[in-house]
Design an enzyme around this catalytic site. Structure first.
Site, PDB file in Angstrom:
ATOM      1  N   HIS A  79      14.289  20.464  14.867  1.00 58.27           N
ATOM      2  CA  HIS A  79      13.856  21.564  14.014  1.00 58.27           C
ATOM      3  C   HIS A  79      14.611  22.843  14.380  1.00 58.27           C
ATOM      4  O   HIS A  79      14.899  23.099  15.554  1.00 58.27           O
ATOM      5  CB  HIS A  79      12.350  21.760  14.121  1.00 58.27           C
ATOM      6  N   ASP A  81      14.112  25.988  14.747  1.00 59.40           N
ATOM      7  CA  ASP A  81      13.692  26.975  15.739  1.00 59.40           C
ATOM      8  C   ASP A  81      13.974  26.519  17.165  1.00 59.40           C
ATOM      9  O   ASP A  81      13.928  27.325  18.102  1.00 59.40           O
ATOM     10  CB  ASP A  81      12.209  27.333  15.564  1.00 59.40           C
ATOM     11  N   HIS A  82      14.318  25.250  17.344  1.00 59.03           N
ATOM     12  CA  HIS A  82      14.699  24.726  18.664  1.00 59.03           C
ATOM     13  C   HIS A  82      16.201  24.457  18.766  1.00 59.03           C
ATOM     14  O   HIS A  82      16.775  24.600  19.840  1.00 59.03           O
ATOM     15  CB  HIS A  82      13.937  23.432  18.953  1.00 59.03           C
TER      16      HIS A  82
END
Length: 265
Positions: A79, A81-82
């Site tokens: 994802h 955001d990672h």
């Protein structure tokens, strides 16, 4: 485990003996305080989840590591955001990116259940924990008796089952983590968002109980006549801020899929 430090307020700077968190500046209802970028090791290091493609954050992490070698960049899952900043961070520090999903890798080596990744005198053991996403991994840091959980277990609240996840897989992953917490003597969970958790067994028991309770609530909502995921959200999540209802609806869809799966068994 020795050296557990949990600062008041923001999880930025949280650490164990061999792990330290630098917080990305991307707070939101879904990411809590922001994404936790974990640095593992001393002179030779492993960086877990560089976070979003935020130049300021990536340079802050790189500057923090000045004079130290980054051997590997690992992703708990893909994802944005990672993983969004992984390629840029790899350019800054000259290290390969390893992930379960090949599209997020940079270099020749993948990452999967059973792998052991070393840097200097520290090692990270990889456990497959699909559910939040199909490619979710957790990382065991045995020297600190700490488990890095990505989005499988958060520092606050509970995890949303994303569209690329699966609730049946997630429940199996929670059961696996709960068993390991006892067998390995896990002393802390280092999440992908939120503060360090110093009661792994209690947290995991709470996660498992919460999931079972939500399934019972959804069954009850269906019996009351709810027909759509939104109608179920309005009943089951009536006490949750409406800004979080889209995420709740994702979880409801995953839970309905799981209930269908149980009926087919």
């Amino acid at each position: 485990m020795s050296g557990l430090y949990i600062p008041a307020g923001s999880p930025d700077g949280s650490r164990t003996t061999h792990a330290e968190n630098l917080l990305a500046p991307n707070p939101s209802p879904m990411t809590l305080d922001g994404t936790n970028t974990w640095i593992i090791g001393d002179r030779d290091t492993i960086v877990i989840d560089p976070g979003p493609d935020d130049e300021g954050h990536l340079r802050r992490v790189a500057d923090h590591l000045a004079g130290r070698r980054v051997s590997w960049i690992l992703l708990t899952h893909g994802h944005h955001d990672h993983s969004g900043g992984a390629r840029r961070f790899a350019e800054l520090v000259g290290a390969p990116v390893r992930a379960l999903d090949p599209k997020h890798r940079l270099g020749d080596e993948g990452l999967g259940d059973g792998d052991v990744v070393t840097a200097g005198d520290v090692e990270v053991r990889v456990y497959g924990t699909p559910g939040h996403s199909f490619d979710s991994l957790c990382f065991w840091l045995p020297q600190d008796e700490a488990m890095l959980t990505g989005d499988t277990v958060l520092g606050r609240g509970t995890t949303v089952i994303a569209p690329d996840g699966d609730l049946a897989d997630y429940l199996r992953s929670l059961d696996r983590l709960r068993a390991m917490a006892g067998e390995l003597g896990v002393a802390a969970l280092l999440p992908g968002h939120g503060p360090v958790l110093a009661d792994p067994i209690g947290v995991l028991d709470g996660y498992i109980a919460h999931r079972r309770e939500r399934l019972d609530q959804i069954r009850a909502a269906l019996r009351q006549g709810a027909k759509t995921p939104r109608q179920i959200v309005e009943i089951v999540y009536s006490d949750v801020d409406t800004s979080l209802w889209p995420a709740a609806e994702m979880s409801v869809r995953a839970q309905l899929d799981y209930l269908d799966y149980l009926e087919r068994l």
